[in-house]
Design a protein around this motif. Structure first.
Motif, mmCIF file in Angstrom:
data_model
loop_
_atom_site.group_PDB
_atom_site.id
_atom_site.type_symbol
_atom_site.label_atom_id
_atom_site.label_comp_id
_atom_site.label_asym_id
_atom_site.label_seq_id
_atom_site.Cartn_x
_atom_site.Cartn_y
_atom_site.Cartn_z
ATOM 1 N N ALA A 184 -9.318 -0.770 1.699
ATOM 2 C CA ALA A 184 -8.586 -1.625 0.772
ATOM 3 C C ALA A 184 -8.430 -3.039 1.338
ATOM 4 O O ALA A 184 -8.551 -4.036 0.606
ATOM 5 C CB ALA A 184 -7.208 -1.026 0.481
ATOM 6 N N PHE A 244 0.841 -1.199 0.000
ATOM 7 C CA PHE A 244 0.000 0.000 0.000
ATOM 8 C C PHE A 244 0.876 1.248 0.000
ATOM 9 O O PHE A 244 1.888 1.307 0.699
ATOM 10 C CB PHE A 244 -0.913 0.027 1.224
ATOM 11 N N SER A 269 -8.767 4.808 3.928
ATOM 12 C CA SER A 269 -8.560 4.162 2.631
ATOM 13 C C SER A 269 -7.875 2.815 2.789
ATOM 14 O O SER A 269 -8.215 1.839 2.102
ATOM 15 C CB SER A 269 -7.724 5.071 1.727
#
Length: 574
Positions: free
Chosen positions: A76, A60, A72
């Motif tokens: 994810a 990430f 986020s």
């Protein structure tokens, strides 16, 4: 300790197994035809699933100190969790439709194991996100983290640790792991083990409950309640608790049956339980203290006084001997040094109502307000009322079942110990970690509540049998023929077309996927870095400590760092 052939009502319900003949027909030929081979396959799938999300999270690209980035990152992880989980559930659906459903039970086993691994892998992936850009473990070299790192470095170099009563297994594990993979750097190695320990939580709990229950039941009634306690800061202590309870229950069940067993399997089984308990004791011993009285009561209650006292004594003797071989030296240290070890550190929970155990706000609770939260009925909330009602129903329906009685006895034992220590707190000015019984009380209570569904399904199966249903109904895995998975009798029946069985399994897996994904996201979020006075300060500090090469971590606030990191957390401790 291995599950035995299924036959009884539990498999007939969601997650239950077909008859042993059907299992063999549905499993691949060769090694997987045996129950041991199938369990090894489940274990492999669970651990592989647990590692998948943390590995993906390493790639990430985000700043873990930014709240939008944190959200986020959680989304994810959730997306990947859902997609992989749906793939396994899809495989169950395909297995139902193909070849007459011959591989349905195998697909169910693997899907349940995968969901257990994915759920704890979610929390481990959250820890990966929280610590992106810093090599330090949560809290760096401060607090418990710093002491563990220091003591592990000492024992790895042949020196005594700073505390003779601290469980040695985590220290030796960290010390040797650091030597093998981190060039002796126990601080950086502890970050790895925080992540790996959180990832292993789900598979270990699932496999422990598989000694007693069928796959989906082990996931629903054992793994799901455990996720109220999952922790990525010091994962080993909570892992011992959630493993200890099913292991002790399985041991009581085995003790009850020992009077009719052959000598060789009896002694091997007892020694196996003793060795496992010894390893758990070396990893974290506190739960043994809280559970001791309850387990002793259950053992005396289910000892085979009539069917084989000598064999029962041999079973317990072999278990005790194996336990002493593994953990005897540490036990002697605890009996000697533990008497003089006092805990004078009064924490947040030591100033609150001792009867409230349904939530632990940790040592750094942040902005608390009114605590415990005010409830609708005499200060007690709806969650507590439902919990107490389910406790009563579980004991009512399972009064003759060692699965229920042993867990209820451990709950009562922890409650009594909690009140005993708290009642002497003013006199001794010590707390002796009595608030840690919160976790055992909550977990035992949640298990008993979940087992209400298990017990109700058994009652429904009994009624169906009495009404003349046809087709063989399987028991919970871990029970011998004609038992209900906990040593109690259950009727045998036949199983032509149990209505909606496959749909019930698939529906249950879908519900558990959503539940575990939501819980895991919440437990991951509580460790996202922030300066808010809660446990989020732990990874925040990790981003403010100067690395050993003299540089600041990649996302250090304002690119500033120091030797010890942000010390504002001291203001949160009374």
């Amino acid at each position: 300790m291995r599950p035995v052939p299924p036959s009884g009502p539990a498999s007939h319900a969601p997650g239950g197994s077909k008859s042993s003949d059907a299992d063999r027909a549905g499993a691949p030929r060769g090694a997987l035809r045996s129950r041991g081979g199938l369990l090894l396959l489940e274990a492999a799938v669970a651990f592989a699933a647990a590692l998948l999300l943390p590995l993906l999270a390493r790639g990430f690209k985000l700043n873990p100190l930014n709240r939008i980035a944190q959200v986020s990152g959680l989304a994810a992880i959730q997306l990947r969790f859902a997609l992989v989980g749906l793939l396994f559930i899809g495989a169950v659906v395909l297995a139902m439709r193909l070849r007459g459903g011959r591989h349905f039970d195998l697909a169910t086993r693997l899907a349940a194991a995968a969901l257990a691994g994915l759920a704890s892998g979610f929390v481990a992936a959250g820890a990966v996100v929280a610590l992106l850009g810093t090599p330090w473990p949560m809290f760096g070299l401060n607090g418990d983290s710093g002491r563990i790192v220091e003591w592990a470095h000492a024992v790895a170099n042949g020196q005594p640790s700073g505390s003779p009563v601290y469980p040695p297994m985590p220290l030796y594990t960290l010390g040797h792991y650091a030597e093998w993979f981190r060039g002796g750097n126990t601080a950086y190695a502890f970050k790895d083990l925080q992540i790996l320990g959180a990832a292993a939580f789900g598979p270990l709990v699932y496999l422990a409950w598989r000694m007693l229950l069928s796959p989906v039941r082990a996931l629903a009634f054992g793994v799901v309640p455990a996720f109220a306690l999952i922790d990525s800061y010091k994962p080993y202590s909570q892992t011992v608790l959630v493993l200890l309870i099913p292991v002790l229950v399985a041991m009581v069940v085995a003790l009850r049956r020992s009077g009719t067993q052959g000598w060789r399997p009896l002694l091997l089984t007892g020694a196996g339980f003793g060795a496992v308990l010894g390893v758990l004791f070396l990893t974290y011993s506190g739960w043994f203290l809280w559970s001791a009285a309850g387990v002793l009561f259950a053992a005396l209650l289910y000892f085979p006084w009539k069917t084989g006292r000598l064999k029962g004594a041999a079973f317990m003797g072999s278990a005790l001997a194996a336990f002493l071989v593994v953990a005897g030296r540490y036990l002697m240290v605890m009996l000697k040094e533990g008497q003089t070890t006092k805990d004078y550190n009064f924490r947040f929970d030591n100033f609150t109502d001792p009867a409230y155990y349904l939530m632990w706000r940790t040592d750094m609770p942040g902005k608390v307000g009114d605590w415990p939260p005010p409830g609708e009925f005499g200060g007690v909330g709806l969650f507590a009322l439902v919990t107490f009602v389910c406790l009563g129903v579980a004991i009512w329906l399972g009064l003759r079942k060692p699965l229920v009685v042993t867990i209820a006895a451990m709950f009562i034992s922890a409650w009594v110990m909690r009140m005993y220590i708290a009642s002497h707190m003013y006199e001794t000015q010590t707390v002796q970690l009595y608030t840690r019984t919160n976790n055992q009380l909550l977990y035992c209570g949640l298990i008993l509540c979940a087992l209400v569904a298990h017990l109700v399904s058994l009652k429904l199966a009994e009624r169906r049998t009495a009404s003349g249903a046809t087709g063989a109904i399987g028991s919970a895995e871990g029970a011998p023929p004609a038992t209900a998975g906990d040593g109690s009798s259950a009727p045998a029946a036949v199983r032509t077309g149990f209505p909606g069985r496959e749909g019930a399994v698939i529906g249950t897996l879908c519900a558990l996927l959503l539940l575990l994904g939501t819980v895991s996201s919440s437990m991951s979020d509580r460790y996202m870095p922030a300066q808010d006075g809660t446990y989020r300060i732990l990874p925040w500090v990790s981003h403010t400590i100067r690395q050993q090469d003299g540089k600041c971590p990649k996302f250090a606030p304002k690119h500033e760092c120091s030797k010890d990191g942000d010390q504002s957390w001291l203001s949160y401790i009374r």
